[in-house]
Design a protein around this motif. Sequence first.
Motif, PDB file in Angstrom:
ATOM      1  N   UNK A   1      15.518 -27.169   7.424  1.00 51.56           N
ATOM      2  CA  UNK A   1      15.487 -26.514   6.122  1.00 51.56           C
ATOM      3  C   UNK A   1      15.961 -25.067   6.272  1.00 51.56           C
ATOM      4  N   UNK A   2      16.888 -24.644   5.427  1.00 52.25           N
ATOM      5  CA  UNK A   2      17.409 -23.280   5.487  1.00 52.25           C
ATOM      6  C   UNK A   2      16.392 -22.302   4.915  1.00 52.25           C
ATOM      7  N   UNK A   3      16.430 -21.085   5.453  1.00 53.69           N
ATOM      8  CA  UNK A   3      15.425 -20.090   5.053  1.00 53.69           C
ATOM      9  C   UNK A   3      16.031 -18.935   4.278  1.00 53.69           C
ATOM     10  N   UNK A   4      15.381 -18.615   3.157  1.00 55.15           N
ATOM     11  CA  UNK A   4      15.616 -17.375   2.428  1.00 55.15           C
ATOM     12  C   UNK A   4      14.544 -16.389   2.857  1.00 55.15           C
ATOM     13  N   UNK A   5      14.947 -15.208   3.266  1.00 56.08           N
ATOM     14  CA  UNK A   5      14.021 -14.144   3.608  1.00 56.08           C
ATOM     15  C   UNK A   5      14.177 -13.056   2.552  1.00 56.08           C
ATOM     16  N   UNK A   6      13.119 -12.817   1.779  1.00 57.37           N
ATOM     17  CA  UNK A   6      13.146 -11.779   0.749  1.00 57.37           C
ATOM     18  C   UNK A   6      12.309 -10.616   1.256  1.00 57.37           C
ATOM     19  N   UNK A   7      12.950  -9.463   1.397  1.00 54.54           N
ATOM     20  CA  UNK A   7      12.295  -8.304   2.004  1.00 54.54           C
ATOM     21  C   UNK A   7      12.096  -7.193   0.982  1.00 54.54           C
ATOM     22  N   UNK A   8      10.926  -6.547   1.090  1.00 60.29           N
ATOM     23  CA  UNK A   8      10.578  -5.474   0.166  1.00 60.29           C
ATOM     24  C   UNK A   8       9.600  -4.537   0.838  1.00 60.29           C
ATOM     25  N   UNK A   9       9.232  -3.526   0.108  1.00 59.35           N
ATOM     26  CA  UNK A   9       8.043  -2.755   0.423  1.00 59.35           C
ATOM     27  C   UNK A   9       7.305  -2.589  -0.898  1.00 59.35           C
ATOM     28  N   UNK A  10       6.007  -2.711  -0.855  1.00 60.76           N
ATOM     29  CA  UNK A  10       5.203  -2.702  -2.079  1.00 60.76           C
ATOM     30  C   UNK A  10       4.987  -1.294  -2.600  1.00 60.76           C
ATOM     31  N   UNK A  11       6.056  -0.684  -3.076  1.00 62.46           N
ATOM     32  CA  UNK A  11       5.949   0.632  -3.719  1.00 62.46           C
ATOM     33  C   UNK A  11       6.109   0.397  -5.217  1.00 62.46           C
ATOM     34  N   UNK A  12       5.011   0.139  -5.883  1.00 61.08           N
ATOM     35  CA  UNK A  12       5.040  -0.267  -7.280  1.00 61.08           C
ATOM     36  C   UNK A  12       5.111  -1.782  -7.351  1.00 61.08           C
ATOM     37  N   UNK A  13       4.610  -2.348  -8.423  1.00 66.28           N
ATOM     38  CA  UNK A  13       4.509  -3.810  -8.506  1.00 66.28           C
ATOM     39  C   UNK A  13       5.825  -4.480  -8.893  1.00 66.28           C
TER      40      UNK A  13
ATOM     41  N   UNK B   1       8.812  -4.470  -7.480  1.00 69.78           N
ATOM     42  CA  UNK B   1       9.542  -5.081  -6.372  1.00 69.78           C
ATOM     43  C   UNK B   1       8.916  -6.415  -5.984  1.00 69.78           C
ATOM     44  N   UNK B   2       7.600  -6.462  -5.953  1.00 72.05           N
ATOM     45  CA  UNK B   2       6.885  -7.707  -5.648  1.00 72.05           C
ATOM     46  C   UNK B   2       7.126  -8.733  -6.754  1.00 72.05           C
ATOM     47  N   UNK B   3       7.085  -8.304  -8.011  1.00 75.17           N
ATOM     48  CA  UNK B   3       7.342  -9.222  -9.134  1.00 75.17           C
ATOM     49  C   UNK B   3       8.743  -9.803  -9.048  1.00 75.17           C
ATOM     50  N   UNK B   4       9.720  -8.964  -8.702  1.00 77.88           N
ATOM     51  CA  UNK B   4      11.105  -9.439  -8.564  1.00 77.88           C
ATOM     52  C   UNK B   4      11.214 -10.455  -7.429  1.00 77.88           C
ATOM     53  N   UNK B   5      10.582 -10.157  -6.308  1.00 80.69           N
ATOM     54  CA  UNK B   5      10.616 -11.079  -5.171  1.00 80.69           C
ATOM     55  C   UNK B   5       9.990 -12.428  -5.536  1.00 80.69           C
ATOM     56  N   UNK B   6       8.841 -12.373  -6.213  1.00 80.81           N
ATOM     57  CA  UNK B   6       8.175 -13.613  -6.623  1.00 80.81           C
ATOM     58  C   UNK B   6       9.028 -14.406  -7.605  1.00 80.81           C
ATOM     59  N   UNK B   7       9.703 -13.700  -8.530  1.00 82.78           N
ATOM     60  CA  UNK B   7      10.570 -14.365  -9.512  1.00 82.78           C
ATOM     61  C   UNK B   7      11.754 -15.041  -8.812  1.00 82.78           C
ATOM     62  N   UNK B   8      12.347 -14.358  -7.842  1.00 87.72           N
ATOM     63  CA  UNK B   8      13.462 -14.947  -7.099  1.00 87.72           C
ATOM     64  C   UNK B   8      13.020 -16.188  -6.327  1.00 87.72           C
ATOM     65  N   UNK B   9      11.872 -16.084  -5.694  1.00 89.44           N
ATOM     66  CA  UNK B   9      11.341 -17.229  -4.940  1.00 89.44           C
ATOM     67  C   UNK B   9      11.133 -18.422  -5.862  1.00 89.44           C
ATOM     68  N   UNK B  10      10.511 -18.178  -6.999  1.00 92.65           N
ATOM     69  CA  UNK B  10      10.239 -19.248  -7.957  1.00 92.65           C
ATOM     70  C   UNK B  10      11.543 -19.864  -8.464  1.00 92.65           C
ATOM     71  N   UNK B  11      12.523 -19.039  -8.774  1.00 92.20           N
ATOM     72  CA  UNK B  11      13.815 -19.525  -9.274  1.00 92.20           C
ATOM     73  C   UNK B  11      14.525 -20.390  -8.231  1.00 92.20           C
ATOM     74  N   UNK B  12      14.505 -19.951  -6.976  1.00 93.72           N
ATOM     75  CA  UNK B  12      15.130 -20.734  -5.900  1.00 93.72           C
ATOM     76  C   UNK B  12      14.434 -22.087  -5.773  1.00 93.72           C
ATOM     77  N   UNK B  13      13.106 -22.086  -5.859  1.00 94.85           N
ATOM     78  CA  UNK B  13      12.338 -23.334  -5.735  1.00 94.85           C
ATOM     79  C   UNK B  13      12.597 -24.279  -6.907  1.00 94.85           C
ATOM     80  N   UNK B  14      12.847 -23.724  -8.098  1.00 94.75           N
ATOM     81  CA  UNK B  14      13.131 -24.556  -9.276  1.00 94.75           C
ATOM     82  C   UNK B  14      14.550 -25.126  -9.195  1.00 94.75           C
ATOM     83  N   UNK B  15      15.515 -24.276  -8.855  1.00 98.38           N
ATOM     84  CA  UNK B  15      16.921 -24.691  -8.823  1.00 98.38           C
ATOM     85  C   UNK B  15      17.205 -25.641  -7.656  1.00 98.38           C
ATOM     86  N   UNK B  16      16.577 -25.383  -6.511  1.00100.44           N
ATOM     87  CA  UNK B  16      16.830 -26.187  -5.308  1.00100.44           C
ATOM     88  C   UNK B  16      15.514 -26.628  -4.676  1.00100.44           C
TER      89      UNK B  16
END
Length: 197
Positions: free
Chosen positions: A1-13, A15-30
């Motif tokens: 299984x190929x891996x997506x690595x989403x990297x951030x630093x939690x400076x304000x919520x 960035x975390x919200x964007x990362x979670x949204x991207x993860x969810x979208x990838x899981x829905x689409x693929x």
Amino acid sequence: MKKFLILLTDAGSGHRSAANALKKAIEIVSPDQFDVEIHDILKLLAVPPYDSGDRLYSSVTKNAVLEYIHNIIFNIANGDIGFEVMSDELVKKLYSGFEKFVFSQSPEYIISVHPTISILLSEFKKRNPKFKTATVITDLVTLNRGWADLNSDLVFSPTKEAVSVLTSYGVKMEKIKYPLFPINPDIQLFNKDKNAV
């Protein structure tokens, strides 16, 4: 299984919200095609003061004097000389740990959702061009210069105004995709369900 690595630093919520949204979208689409992991890389590297971005950001947003000082520092660090000095220092202090962590994860794709991470990812891509990288910008108009990752395969911009800033910093137009602002797909699904009632 190929891996997506989403990297951030939690400076304000955001960035975390964007990362979670991207993860969810990838899981829905693929579904079941990718392993998607989100990491606060600066916390993992544990190099002061970079590992305390969440606490510093929280303090700035609650104190007008600190916010004023932060804005002055931001403007200096976003200028040509200030950005070069700040980027060089960041790479000097954090790059080796950053590279070691990425190699330990063996990702197929790496996404940054924070400008500080984009600086490190840009250096990583320059040294390791085989990796596929993307930057997903979470600021609408006023951009930290770190978002302008000249080495990234793709830079996703939320607005046309942000595109203008990116190109002024040297990002090639053909690398920029817009508009894209990561919002949790569940919100759209919720609205559809609500309208169906």
